[in-house]
Design an enzyme around this catalytic site. Structure first.
Site, PDB file in Angstrom:
ATOM      1  N   HIS A  21       0.855  -1.194   0.000  1.00  0.00           N
ATOM      2  CA  HIS A  21       0.000   0.000   0.000  1.00  0.00           C
ATOM      3  C   HIS A  21       0.886   1.237   0.000  1.00  0.00           C
ATOM      4  O   HIS A  21       2.100   1.145  -0.146  1.00  0.00           O
ATOM      5  CB  HIS A  21      -0.971  -0.013   1.178  1.00  0.00           C
ATOM      6  N   HIS A  24       4.099   1.408   2.337  1.00  0.00           N
ATOM      7  CA  HIS A  24       5.252   0.681   1.802  1.00  0.00           C
ATOM      8  C   HIS A  24       5.868   1.451   0.634  1.00  0.00           C
ATOM      9  O   HIS A  24       7.081   1.526   0.487  1.00  0.00           O
ATOM     10  CB  HIS A  24       4.854  -0.699   1.252  1.00  0.00           C
ATOM     11  N   CYS A 129      -5.351 -16.437  22.209  1.00  0.00           N
ATOM     12  CA  CYS A 129      -6.689 -16.580  21.626  1.00  0.00           C
ATOM     13  C   CYS A 129      -6.722 -17.888  20.859  1.00  0.00           C
ATOM     14  O   CYS A 129      -5.960 -18.089  19.915  1.00  0.00           O
ATOM     15  CB  CYS A 129      -7.017 -15.416  20.695  1.00  0.00           C
ATOM     16  N   CYS A 132      -7.592 -17.420  17.078  1.00  0.00           N
ATOM     17  CA  CYS A 132      -6.469 -16.938  16.256  1.00  0.00           C
ATOM     18  C   CYS A 132      -5.304 -17.924  16.271  1.00  0.00           C
ATOM     19  O   CYS A 132      -4.422 -17.854  15.429  1.00  0.00           O
ATOM     20  CB  CYS A 132      -5.948 -15.605  16.779  1.00  0.00           C
ATOM     21  N   CYS A 147     -10.481 -10.394  22.034  1.00  0.00           N
ATOM     22  CA  CYS A 147      -9.887 -10.461  20.701  1.00  0.00           C
ATOM     23  C   CYS A 147     -10.842  -9.761  19.735  1.00  0.00           C
ATOM     24  O   CYS A 147     -12.023 -10.097  19.694  1.00  0.00           O
ATOM     25  CB  CYS A 147      -9.702 -11.924  20.286  1.00  0.00           C
ATOM     26  N   HIS A 150     -12.570 -12.378  17.279  1.00  0.00           N
ATOM     27  CA  HIS A 150     -13.421 -13.443  17.797  1.00  0.00           C
ATOM     28  C   HIS A 150     -14.336 -13.001  18.933  1.00  0.00           C
ATOM     29  O   HIS A 150     -15.201 -13.764  19.360  1.00  0.00           O
ATOM     30  CB  HIS A 150     -12.560 -14.637  18.229  1.00  0.00           C
ATOM     31  N   LYS A 302     -11.604   8.899  -1.360  1.00  0.00           N
ATOM     32  CA  LYS A 302     -12.705   8.447  -2.222  1.00  0.00           C
ATOM     33  C   LYS A 302     -12.223   8.078  -3.618  1.00  0.00           C
ATOM     34  O   LYS A 302     -11.282   8.646  -4.136  1.00  0.00           O
ATOM     35  CB  LYS A 302     -13.772   9.547  -2.329  1.00  0.00           C
ATOM     36  N   LYS A 305     -12.379   9.872 -10.634  1.00  0.00           N
ATOM     37  CA  LYS A 305     -11.903   9.666 -12.001  1.00  0.00           C
ATOM     38  C   LYS A 305     -10.429   9.981 -12.117  1.00  0.00           C
ATOM     39  O   LYS A 305      -9.692   9.295 -12.800  1.00  0.00           O
ATOM     40  CB  LYS A 305     -12.686  10.546 -12.965  1.00  0.00           C
TER      41      LYS A 305
END
Ligand SMILES: [Zn+2]
Length: 512
Positions: A21, A24, A129, A132, A147, A150, A302, A305
Site C-alpha cells: 500500500h 510501503h 486466543c 487466532c 480479541c 473473535h 474516495k 476519475k
C-alpha cells in the site's frame, strides 16, 4: 558538501499478510530516491528491500485463502517485487526470510548468542486466543479486553520458551543512543526510544524469541532445540546482515553498517532490540536509523476519475505518472512528521510546482534554445549570470545538506528557488522580443538560462528519473553521471534536439 564513500540503505522487510500500500510505497520510493542521490553524488551504494514471511499471522492468512504458507508467501512476496519493478525501484537485492541464505544466518547468530549464555529457557506467560491460534498483545485487544476478531477473552496461559537477555543490554543501548545524537533521527524518535528503554528496564522483562513447534511450525528451527521455532524479530531483523552474506561475504565487509529507514510503528524493535542483538552477537552496530511518520487520509480517500482507486500504488501511478508520484511523496512529507494525503492536496501541489514552475521552465527554455539558438557556441555570459551563480552557490550547499538529512521537501524547495529565479528572468527579459530586434544579448541570456535549467534538472534527477531519461534523449551531456559542481562545469550538445513535448501537463481533478 562531501558524500560518504559507501552507503548501505535498507527498507524494512515488509510483512506479507497484506498487499503493498502507500505506506510501503513511500518508504521504498524514498529509499530509492536517496540511493539514486548517493549514487549520482559518487557513493558506493547498496540498496536492500524484501519480505518478512514467518509467523502465525501468515499461517492464518494463508489458510483463509486456501493456500499453504509457502504458496501464500510466494504469491504476496512476488506482488511486492512486481510493484517495485513496475515503479522502477532500483534495489540491489530483494531478501525473503524463507530463503536458505537467511535461515542459515539466523541459526548462526542464535547459536553464537546461546553459547555466550544470553539465551535461556523459562516460563512464558501470555494472552492466548484459541480462535487466532496465537498470543495477542494488550494493544490488540478491544476495550472489553477481547480479541477483536473473535470477541472472546483470550486465555492467560503458560508454556516454556526461550528468552534473550534483553535487560543485560538495555543500559548499553541507552548509552550508545545518548552518546551518538545522530544514531536515531529525527530527535523526537530518539527521545521516544530512550523513554521506551526506561519503560523496559522498569518492567524488567527479557525478550521471548521462540514458539513451541506444537503451536507454530512456520518458522526457523532453533539450532539448539528442534522443538522450537524462532519468533518474529529475532528472525526478521537479521535480514539486514543475512542479505549481505554475514559473516564473511565480500558484500558484508564492504557495506555493513547500514542506514535503516522505517515507519514509526516499528521503532522499538529497530531502536532497542536490534542494537541489543548486535551487541550480544558482537557485530558492529548499524550506522543510523531514520524514522518517518504516517500518511493521514490515505486508504479512505474516495474513488475518483482522476486518482482512481488511490489505495493501490500502481493505480495511482497510472493516473499521475511515476515521476509525479515520486515528486509528490518526497515533497509533501516533512521527514519524521505525519503528512496529509487527499486528492486536492496532490493536485494542488503538482500543478503549482511540477506543472507551473518546473515543467514550464524546462519546456520553454528548451523550446527557445531550439528556436533561437540551436547550435550553441561556447558559453557566453550575460549580466544575470552573476546573480544566478550566487543563488546556485547557496542552493548547492543547502541541497546536499538537506538530502543527507532525508529532508527531501527542503531539497526540492532549494531547487524551486532556482526555477523561480529563471522563470522571472524569462518574464523580465522577454527573449522573444529580443529575437525580433536581433538583440546581441539574446544568445548569452539564453545560454545562462539554459545552464541554470540544466542544473535544476540535475538536482531533480533523483526525484524525476524518467524525466531525466527523456531529457538525456534530447540533449547529450558531456558529464552525464555527476552532479554539476558549478554552473560552468556543465557542457552539452543540442545538435539532435527535437521540439520537446510538455513535461508535466496540468493535473486535473475531473470531478470538479
Ligand atoms: Zn482471536
Amino acid at each position: 558538501m562531501s558524500v560518504p564513500k559507501k552507503k548501505y540503505i535498507t527498507t524494512p522487510i515488509y510483512y506479507v499478510n497484506a498487499k503493498p500500500h502507500l505506506g510501503h510505497t513511500y518508504t521504498t520510493m524514498l529509499c530509492d530516491t536517496l540511493a539514486k542521490y548517493y549514487r549520482f553524488a559518487g557513493s558506493d551504494v547498496f540498496f536492500l528491500t524484501g519480505t518478512d514471511e514467518h509467523g502465525d499471522k501468515i499461517v492464518k492468512a494463508a489458510s483463509k485463502e486456501g493456500k499453504t504458507p509457502q504458496e501464500y508467501t510466494d504469491f504476496i512476496s512476488s506482488l511486492f517485487r512486481t510493484t517495485w519493478d513496475t515503479l522502477h525501484i532500483e534495489y540491489d537485492d530483494f531478501i525473503r526470510t524463507t530463503e536458505d541464505r537467511h535461515k542459515k544466518v539466523v541459526r548462526q547468530v542464535l547459536q553464537i548468542i546461546y553459547e555466550k549464555g544470553d539465551i535461556y529457557l523459562a516460563d512464558y506467560e501470555g494472552l492466548y486466543c484459541t480462535g487466532c491460534e496465537r498470543y495477542l498483545t494488550e494493544k490488540e485487544l478491544n476495550e472489553k479486553g477481547e480479541c477483536p476478531d473473535h470477541l472472546t477473552k483470550p486465555e492467560l496461559i503458560q508454556e516454556k520458551n526461550y528468552f534473550f537477555k534483553l535487560q543485560k543490554y538495555l543500559p548499553k543501548v541507552k548509552k550508545h543512543i545518548e552518546e551518538n545524537p545522530d544514531f536515531i533521527s529525527p530527535d523526537r524518535y530518539r527521545n521516544e526510544a530512550l523513554g521506551a528503554i526506561e519503560e523496559l528496564i522498569k518492567q524488567g522483562e527479557d525478550l521471548s524469541i521462540s514458539r513451541p513447534k506444537a503451536r507454530l511450525t512456520w518458522g526457523i528451527e532453533l539450532p539448539f532445540d528442534s522443538s522450537f521455532v524462532t519468533y518474529v524479530w529475532f528472525d526478521a531483523l537479521l535480514n539486514y546482515i543475512s542479505a549481505l552474506g554475514y559473516p564473511d561475504n565480500e558484500l558484508y565487509t564492504r557495506f555493513w553498517p547500514a542506514h535503516h529507514f522505517i515507519a514509526k510503528d516499528i521503532l522499538k524493535p529497530h531502536a532497542i532490540f536490534w542494537p541489543a542483538m548486535l551487541m550480544a552477537a558482537e557485530i558492529p552496530l548499524y550506522e543510523k536509523l531514520s524514522v518517518h511518520g504516517y500518511w493521514l487520509g490515505w486508504g479512505d480517500i474516495k474513488m475518483s476519475k482522476s486518482l482512481g482507486n488511490a489505495a493501490d500504488p500502481l493505480e495511482l501511478t497510472n493516473k499521475l505518472g511515476e515521476d509525479a508520484l515520486r515528486y509528490f511523496l518526497a515533497r509533501e512529507m516533512r521527514f519524521g512528521s505525519d503528512a496529509k494525503f487527499s486528492e486536492e492536496i496532490v493536485i494542488t501541489r503538482l500543478n503549482t510546482e511540477l506543472s507551473n514552475e518546473i515543467g514550464n521552465l524546462f519546456q520553454r527554455t528548451l523550446s527557445m534554445i531550439l528556436k533561437y539558438a540551436n547550435h550553441l557556441p561556447k558559453p557566453q555570459s550575460h549580466d544575470i549570470e552573476q546573480k544566478l551563480n550566487a543563488i546556485l552557490q547557496e542552493v548547492q550547499t543547502e541541497y546536499h545538506k538537506t538530502m543527507q538529512k532525508e529532508r527531501t521537501d527542503l531539497a526540492i524547495e532549494q531547487v524551486l528557488k532556482v526555477t523561480g529565479f529563471l522563470n522571472k528572468a524569462i518574464e523580465e527579459y522577454k527573449p522573444w522580443e529580443m529575437a525580433k530586434t536581433n538583440d546581441e544579448n539574446l544568445l548569452p541570456l539564453l545560454t545562462t538560462i539554459f545552464r541554470g535549467t540544466l542544473v535544476c534538472f540535475a538536482y531533480l534527477r533523483p526525484f524525476l528519473p524518467n524525466t531525466w531519461e527523456k531529457l538525456t534523449n534530447l540533449i547529450s551531456f558531456v558529464q552525464k553521471e555527476v552532479f554539476p559542481k558549478e554552473l560552468s562545469a556543465i557542457e552539452w550538445d543540442t545538435q539532435n534536439m527535437e521540439k520537446p513535448k510538455p513535461f508535466f501537463p496540468r493535473f486535473t481533478n475531473e470531478n470538479h
